[in-house]
Design a protein around this motif. Structure first.
Motif, PDB file in Angstrom:
ATOM      1  N   SER A  47       0.831  -1.204   0.000  1.00 29.27           N
ATOM      2  CA  SER A  47       0.000   0.000   0.000  1.00 29.27           C
ATOM      3  C   SER A  47       0.870   1.261   0.000  1.00 29.27           C
ATOM      4  O   SER A  47       2.024   1.233   0.424  1.00 29.27           O
ATOM      5  CB  SER A  47      -0.916   0.012   1.226  1.00 29.27           C
ATOM      6  OG  SER A  47      -0.141   0.166   2.392  1.00 29.27           O
ATOM      7  N   LYS A  48       0.275   2.331  -0.438  1.00 26.33           N
ATOM      8  CA  LYS A  48       0.951   3.626  -0.431  1.00 26.33           C
ATOM      9  C   LYS A  48       1.268   4.036   1.006  1.00 26.33           C
ATOM     10  O   LYS A  48       2.330   4.585   1.285  1.00 26.33           O
ATOM     11  CB  LYS A  48       0.074   4.687  -1.103  1.00 26.33           C
ATOM     12  CG  LYS A  48       0.714   6.047  -1.206  1.00 26.33           C
ATOM     13  CD  LYS A  48      -0.176   7.016  -1.970  1.00 26.33           C
ATOM     14  CE  LYS A  48       0.537   8.324  -2.225  1.00 26.33           C
ATOM     15  NZ  LYS A  48      -0.265   9.228  -3.069  1.00 26.33           N
ATOM     16  N   LYS A 107       0.868   1.219 -19.230  1.00 24.58           N
ATOM     17  CA  LYS A 107       1.185   1.329 -17.799  1.00 24.58           C
ATOM     18  C   LYS A 107       2.639   1.734 -17.632  1.00 24.58           C
ATOM     19  O   LYS A 107       3.514   1.240 -18.330  1.00 24.58           O
ATOM     20  CB  LYS A 107       0.931  -0.006 -17.102  1.00 24.58           C
ATOM     21  CG  LYS A 107      -0.521  -0.412 -17.096  1.00 24.58           C
ATOM     22  CD  LYS A 107      -0.703  -1.723 -16.378  1.00 24.58           C
ATOM     23  CE  LYS A 107      -2.177  -2.097 -16.348  1.00 24.58           C
ATOM     24  NZ  LYS A 107      -2.394  -3.361 -15.629  1.00 24.58           N
ATOM     25  N   GLU A 164      -4.897   0.792  -8.794  1.00 23.93           N
ATOM     26  CA  GLU A 164      -6.135   1.180  -8.118  1.00 23.93           C
ATOM     27  C   GLU A 164      -6.090   2.581  -7.493  1.00 23.93           C
ATOM     28  O   GLU A 164      -6.034   2.733  -6.278  1.00 23.93           O
ATOM     29  CB  GLU A 164      -6.482   0.146  -7.038  1.00 23.93           C
ATOM     30  CG  GLU A 164      -6.541  -1.268  -7.541  1.00 23.93           C
ATOM     31  CD  GLU A 164      -6.502  -2.275  -6.404  1.00 23.93           C
ATOM     32  OE1 GLU A 164      -6.796  -1.896  -5.254  1.00 23.93           O
ATOM     33  OE2 GLU A 164      -6.164  -3.434  -6.683  1.00 23.93           O
ATOM     34  N   ASN A 165      -6.134   3.588  -8.292  1.00 24.89           N
ATOM     35  CA  ASN A 165      -6.137   4.985  -7.828  1.00 24.89           C
ATOM     36  C   ASN A 165      -4.930   5.322  -6.963  1.00 24.89           C
ATOM     37  O   ASN A 165      -5.008   6.120  -6.037  1.00 24.89           O
ATOM     38  CB  ASN A 165      -7.429   5.303  -7.058  1.00 24.89           C
ATOM     39  CG  ASN A 165      -8.649   5.132  -7.927  1.00 24.89           C
ATOM     40  OD1 ASN A 165      -8.605   5.394  -9.135  1.00 24.89           O
ATOM     41  ND2 ASN A 165      -9.735   4.677  -7.343  1.00 24.89           N
ATOM     42  N   GLU A 166      -3.810   4.677  -7.220  1.00 21.79           N
ATOM     43  CA  GLU A 166      -2.538   4.914  -6.537  1.00 21.79           C
ATOM     44  C   GLU A 166      -2.598   4.670  -5.028  1.00 21.79           C
ATOM     45  O   GLU A 166      -1.819   5.234  -4.278  1.00 21.79           O
ATOM     46  CB  GLU A 166      -1.999   6.315  -6.856  1.00 21.79           C
ATOM     47  CG  GLU A 166      -1.652   6.503  -8.309  1.00 21.79           C
ATOM     48  CD  GLU A 166      -0.943   7.809  -8.603  1.00 21.79           C
ATOM     49  OE1 GLU A 166      -0.480   8.471  -7.664  1.00 21.79           O
ATOM     50  OE2 GLU A 166      -0.845   8.152  -9.779  1.00 21.79           O
ATOM     51  N   GLU A 167      -3.529   3.851  -4.554  1.00 22.34           N
ATOM     52  CA  GLU A 167      -3.553   3.470  -3.146  1.00 22.34           C
ATOM     53  C   GLU A 167      -2.723   2.217  -2.905  1.00 22.34           C
ATOM     54  O   GLU A 167      -2.286   1.953  -1.801  1.00 22.34           O
ATOM     55  CB  GLU A 167      -4.991   3.266  -2.652  1.00 22.34           C
ATOM     56  CG  GLU A 167      -5.735   4.557  -2.402  1.00 22.34           C
ATOM     57  CD  GLU A 167      -5.030   5.486  -1.417  1.00 22.34           C
ATOM     58  OE1 GLU A 167      -4.569   5.023  -0.361  1.00 22.34           O
ATOM     59  OE2 GLU A 167      -4.937   6.693  -1.710  1.00 22.34           O
ATOM     60  N   TYR A 173       0.425  -0.445  -4.759  1.00 21.20           N
ATOM     61  CA  TYR A 173       1.521  -0.494  -5.730  1.00 21.20           C
ATOM     62  C   TYR A 173       1.993  -1.930  -5.906  1.00 21.20           C
ATOM     63  O   TYR A 173       2.104  -2.681  -4.929  1.00 21.20           O
ATOM     64  CB  TYR A 173       2.706   0.361  -5.250  1.00 21.20           C
ATOM     65  CG  TYR A 173       2.417   1.834  -5.347  1.00 21.20           C
ATOM     66  CD1 TYR A 173       2.811   2.558  -6.458  1.00 21.20           C
ATOM     67  CD2 TYR A 173       1.743   2.499  -4.331  1.00 21.20           C
ATOM     68  CE1 TYR A 173       2.538   3.910  -6.551  1.00 21.20           C
ATOM     69  CE2 TYR A 173       1.465   3.849  -4.420  1.00 21.20           C
ATOM     70  CZ  TYR A 173       1.866   4.548  -5.537  1.00 21.20           C
ATOM     71  OH  TYR A 173       1.583   5.873  -5.643  1.00 21.20           O
TER      72      TYR A 173
END
Length: 116
Positions: free
Chosen positions: A67-68, A91, A105-108, A110
């Motif tokens: 996760s971010k 990508k 997914e919306n940069e939440e 990685y």
């Protein structure tokens, strides 16, 4: 015609093309000359090294997902990377040397990858 050391000003004895009286003066002169860029490069390299260690720690295998929040908690800086790779699907992977990440997914989340 007398020549003098570019660093300390001492009179030079020896070769005609000599510019410095000693290795110390030569190194000191060039360190002063490159000081500004070295600080900038040193700071950027420290950030890249830290980012690399974080990716290496979170991705002990070839591929994983994180996760971010976890990356930020480790101190990861998303502004610094060494290269990018864009797939045919469009990508974009961001790499720090051979360790890379792909925003999902919306940069939440990685995807972490290792390039051989």
């Amino acid at each position: 015609m007398d020549k003098y050391c570019l660093e300390c000003g001492e009179k030079l004895i020896g070769r005609v093309d000599k510019k410095f009286c000693s290795d110390y003066c030569r190194n000191s002169y060039h360190n002063k000359l490159n000081k500004d860029t070295k600080n900038l490069m040193r700071n950027i390299n420290n950030i890249l090294r830290k980012n690399y260690r974080i990716l290496e720690k979170l991705n002990p295998e070839e591929k994983t997902k994180t996760s971010k929040t976890k990356l930020l908690a480790e101190g990861f800086n998303f502004q610094y990377f060494t290269s990018t790779y864009t797939t045919q699907a469009g990508k974009t992977y961001y790499f720090i040397y051979n360790q890379g990440y792909l925003p999902l997914e919306n940069e939440e989340f990685y995807a972490l990858v290792k390039r051989n």
